[in-house]
Design a protein around this motif. Structure first.
Motif, PDB file in Angstrom:
ATOM      1  N   PRO A 252       0.661  -1.343  -0.012  1.00 27.83           N
ATOM      2  CA  PRO A 252       0.344   0.079  -0.298  1.00 27.83           C
ATOM      3  C   PRO A 252       0.758   1.342   0.143  1.00 27.83           C
ATOM      4  CG  PRO A 252      -0.472  -1.276   1.723  1.00 27.83           C
ATOM      5  CD  PRO A 252       0.472  -2.502   0.641  1.00 27.83           C
ATOM      6  N   GLY A 253       0.683   2.579  -0.922  1.00 28.80           N
ATOM      7  CA  GLY A 253       1.523   3.429  -0.949  1.00 28.80           C
ATOM      8  C   GLY A 253       0.310   5.158  -1.227  1.00 28.80           C
ATOM      9  N   GLU A 296       0.873   3.086  -5.708  1.00 33.08           N
ATOM     10  CA  GLU A 296      -0.031   4.247  -5.488  1.00 33.08           C
ATOM     11  C   GLU A 296      -1.126   4.328  -5.556  1.00 33.08           C
ATOM     12  OE1 GLU A 296      -0.266   6.406  -9.872  1.00 33.08           O
ATOM     13  OE2 GLU A 296       1.398   5.598 -10.159  1.00 33.08           O
ATOM     14  N   ASP A 297      -2.132   3.079  -4.415  1.00 31.92           N
ATOM     15  CA  ASP A 297      -2.819   4.155  -3.898  1.00 31.92           C
ATOM     16  C   ASP A 297      -3.404   2.352  -2.687  1.00 31.92           C
ATOM     17  OD1 ASP A 297      -5.534   4.575  -3.014  1.00 31.92           O
ATOM     18  OD2 ASP A 297      -6.362   4.757  -5.170  1.00 31.92           O
ATOM     19  N   VAL A 298      -3.884   2.342  -1.754  1.00 32.98           N
ATOM     20  CA  VAL A 298      -3.987   2.253  -0.610  1.00 32.98           C
ATOM     21  C   VAL A 298      -5.459   1.291  -0.855  1.00 32.98           C
ATOM     22  CG1 VAL A 298      -4.849   1.934   1.395  1.00 32.98           C
ATOM     23  CG2 VAL A 298      -3.137   3.378   1.210  1.00 32.98           C
ATOM     24  N   TYR A 299      -5.558   0.265  -1.141  1.00 30.86           N
ATOM     25  CA  TYR A 299      -6.833  -1.169  -1.040  1.00 30.86           C
ATOM     26  C   TYR A 299      -7.161  -2.119  -0.466  1.00 30.86           C
ATOM     27  CZ  TYR A 299      -5.948   0.044  -6.332  1.00 30.86           C
ATOM     28  OH  TYR A 299      -5.367   0.759  -7.531  1.00 30.86           O
ATOM     29  N   PHE A 319      -9.035   2.351   0.143  1.00 30.00           N
ATOM     30  CA  PHE A 319      -9.841   2.232   1.149  1.00 30.00           C
ATOM     31  C   PHE A 319     -10.805   3.499   1.220  1.00 30.00           C
ATOM     32  CE2 PHE A 319      -9.380   4.521   5.472  1.00 30.00           C
ATOM     33  CZ  PHE A 319      -9.499   3.598   6.219  1.00 30.00           C
ATOM     34  N   ASP A 320     -10.806   4.685   0.450  1.00 32.57           N
ATOM     35  CA  ASP A 320     -11.137   6.100   0.905  1.00 32.57           C
ATOM     36  C   ASP A 320     -12.377   5.854  -0.439  1.00 32.57           C
ATOM     37  OD1 ASP A 320     -10.023   6.278  -1.978  1.00 32.57           O
ATOM     38  OD2 ASP A 320      -8.840   7.781  -0.807  1.00 32.57           O
TER      39      ASP A 320
END
Length: 687
Positions: A252-253, A296-299, A319-320
């Motif tokens: 996650p990044g 590039e995102d947090v899943y 996540f968001d």
């Protein structure tokens, strides 16, 4: 405040007479109501004290009168606020401009001058009505006010009716609620049901995972997290890294301000249920040195299990985005519940958890709740907290499914809370609005966001069933009831979803309180029925003038009713829906076109199973169950065209040598009957 106030009201926060802004929210019980207050700073200073005295009496005096004919009943706080801003402030400003500092200075001549001023200023007719109404309201309260705040003893304008004074009727009395366009409503409902039936399980799982991870954030876990055994966290980290590597996933990044990627340590800490500080420990170094790329995102880990056109209905859920999807599901549930139940918006927004159950005896789904409009005590006073409906709404199963989903979506006692996840307020900084439900305004915004999301998703995957913009403007929840009434009247066989039809929905509603007059839905339906029948009468009359022939036992009655109804009702304006319901009871309007037949209804001799009792002004025939020997039958040339099409179909079936004998005999009998109908009709046309 000499009124009932909410149990959660803080006495220290109640407004005082000396305040220039009075907060009314502690006396508002509808959970969906917006924040309401009275700002006396908009009243000219010379009349500000007088205005406060007058409004104080309206709010607190038990004998403050309404403008209805009855001598009892108090004005609702919401009504006081509307009248204050919508009309009274303008009356007071005009009085002040004439040098009035106390209401006793207002003379009969001055009131006549006020009428002239309204005309000179070209004030809209509906606004004139409202301002005149506020003068009358001030006058009828004169006995409650001190002598220096009383208008003249004689009724304003010699007691003349407002319509006589203005020589015009107010246009806003006519129902201005616009129906939602057919294509817009069908697409909106189709996608709402799709969310319930197809996407809901994925969204609920993602929302649960989101809330679990959020609850593990350090600010929520202080002093609650258990102490791990030595080496336990390293084992969890090793398993976490292996899981990502086996699935071919990145760490996650997040994208930093300088454009570089960084590990989302805060999110990983929530996944591992450990403190953020693990980043600088040996466990953190294991992740940093794992060699896994940084995403590039947090899943979320929640998989997308449902397909749309052979592809996942949604990419892997970040996540968001979980809160957004949860709110979209909440909106979809609102569309289904509000639209297909026929309940008022405020009644839907005040529904409580556990409001739906299946009646095992009747097999009907029932929905219980409060109603506010028309809820009065024995003295005619509005019951601010509403009243539990004596009879529940009868709903269809998809509405019950929506309620079940809502009860899984959050923990609130309300089905449509203002927030799916409640937030804690700092003591002393609570919001002014006391209600916990979403407001009408917010729901309208939710509907717009729902349509935007659907249309963007359609664009991304190349689907054509987007939700088109409505010609009537923004989709407001207040338009649902009128739209449902239109669909039921115009498209009774129109599919809602799967095998559910509008006609079935209305039948269910008629089996319970939602179909009774007190619920209000039949007023909306009656208005649509009136429009539909008047359009039909106009077309029928035109056809008769063009020489259309009519046959059958009720042919003479048909011709008489069409011509008489046109003379009686052409150009008539209905001022409200209840008037439409009353007018529909006129026998001249009892003409119902069916499939290849027309019913000129006389309930006393009708052979079909009537929908409603014979003495009910809203009774209609069951045109799907028309009996050949019924004395209410008439057939126009248009009907005969339909009958001929059926004859052509049966002729092919009867001519088929492979048709079973029993079917051949049955269809031959029906064919002979229909041919006889056509022959009699044509013979009559030639006479």
């Amino acid at each position: 405040m000499n009124r009932q106030i909410r149990q959660d009201a803080d006495p220290a926060r109640l407004s005082r007479f000396a305040d220039d802004r009075w907060d009314l929210n502690d006396g508002i019980f509808e959970d969906h109501a917006r924040s309401q207050s009275l700002n006396f700073e908009i009243v000219p200073e010379p009349l500000r004290l007088a205005a406060k005295c007058y409004i104080w009496q309206l709010i607190n005096h038990p004998k403050a009168r309404t403008l209805r004919r009855s001598s009892t009943g108090r004005v609702a706080l919401h009504t006081i606020e509307i009248c204050f801003y919508g009309a009274l402030q303008h009356v007071l400003k005009w009085f002040a401009a004439q040098g009035v500092t106390e209401f006793c200075q207002v003379t009969d001549e001055l009131l006549w001058d006020y009428l002239d001023a309204l005309d000179a200023d070209n004030v809209a007719i509906h606004k004139r009505y409202r301002r005149i109404t506020e003068v009358r309201r001030l006058w009828i309260q004169r006995d409650l006010l001190p002598f220096f705040l009383r208008l003249p003893e004689a009724p304003p304008w010699d007691g003349e009716d407002t319509q006589v004074l203005l020589e015009r009727t107010r246009g806003d009395r006519e129902n201005r609620t616009k129906r939602i366009g057919e294509h817009t409503m069908q697409a909106l409902l189709r996608w709402a049901v799709r969310f319930l039936e197809d996407f809901s399980e994925d969204i609920l799982a993602a929302w649960d995972e989101y809330q679990t991870l959020l609850a593990r954030r350090p600010e929520h876990m202080r002093g609650k997290r258990r102490r791990r055994q030595s080496g336990e966290l390293q084992a969890d980290v090793a398993a976490y890294i292996d899981r990502l590597r086996n699935r071919g996933e990145s760490l996650p990044g997040t994208r930093r301000d300088d454009g570089t990627l960084g590990v989302a340590w805060r999110h990983i800490a929530s996944q591992l249920n450990c403190a953020n500080s693990f980043e600088i420990t040996a466990s953190g170094r294991m992740i940093a040195e794992s060699g896994l790329p940084i995403g590039e995102d947090v899943y979320l880990d929640t998989p997308v299990t449902v397909e749309l056109d052979g592809e996942p209905w949604h990419p892997r859920i970040p996540f968001d985005q979980a809160p957004q999807l949860a709110q979209l599901l909440n909106t979809a549930c609102f569309i289904v519940v509000a639209y297909l139940s026929g309940a008022r918006v405020g009644e839907v927004l005040n529904l409580r958890r556990g409001c739906v159950h299946l009646d095992e005896t009747t097999g009907l789904w029932l929905m219980e709740g409060l109603y506010f409009k028309g809820a009065e005590d024995e003295d005619g006073n509005k019951i601010p907290e509403g009243t539990v409906r004596e009879e529940p709404w009868v709903i269809i199963e998809v509405v019950a499914q929506a309620v079940v989903i809502l009860e899984r979506l959050h923990e609130s006692h309300l089905l449509f809370p203002n927030r799916l996840k409640p937030i804690k307020h700092t003591p002393g900084k609570e919001p002014k609005r006391r209600g916990e439900a979403r407001s009408d305004r917010i729901i309208a915004q939710d509907l717009a966001k729902f349509a935007t999301w659907v249309n963007e998703r359609c664009r991304q995957i190349g689907r054509k069933d987007r939700i088109p913009a409505d010609a009537g403007g923004a989709i407001a929840p207040s338009r649902f009831r009128r739209t449902l009434a239109w669909f039921i009247r115009r498209k009774p066989r129109g599919l809602i979803a799967a095998s559910v039809q509008y006609g079935h929905t209305y039948t269910r509603m008629l089996q319970g309180y939602a179909g009774s007059y007190e619920a209000g839905f039949l007023d909306d339906y009656a208005f649509e029925d009136w429009l539909f029948r008047m359009e039909g009468i106009a077309e029928d009359e035109q056809r008769l003038l063009e020489g259309e022939h009519v046959s059958g036992p009720a042919a003479d009655a048909y011709r008489y009713r069409v011509q008489a109804a046109s003379r009686e009702f052409a150009g008539r304006v209905l001022t409200n829906e209840r008037h439409a319901r009353d007018v529909l009871g006129n026998p001249l309007l009892q003409i119902h076109h069916g499939e290849g037949m027309t019913c000129v209804l006389n309930p006393a001799v009708a052979a079909c199973q009537l929908r409603g009792s014979a003495d009910d002004p809203m009774v209609t025939p069951d045109t799907d169950d028309c009996r050949p020997n019924c004395q209410c039958l008439a057939r126009t040339d248009r009907d005969i065209t339909v009958v001929q099409e059926r004859v052509d179909e049966l002729t092919e079936i009867v001519a088929d040598p492979l048709a079973p004998h029993i079917r051949h005999a049955r269809e031959q009998n029906e064919l002979d009957r229909l041919r006889a109908i056509i022959e009699r009709h044509q013979r009559g046309a030639q006479q």
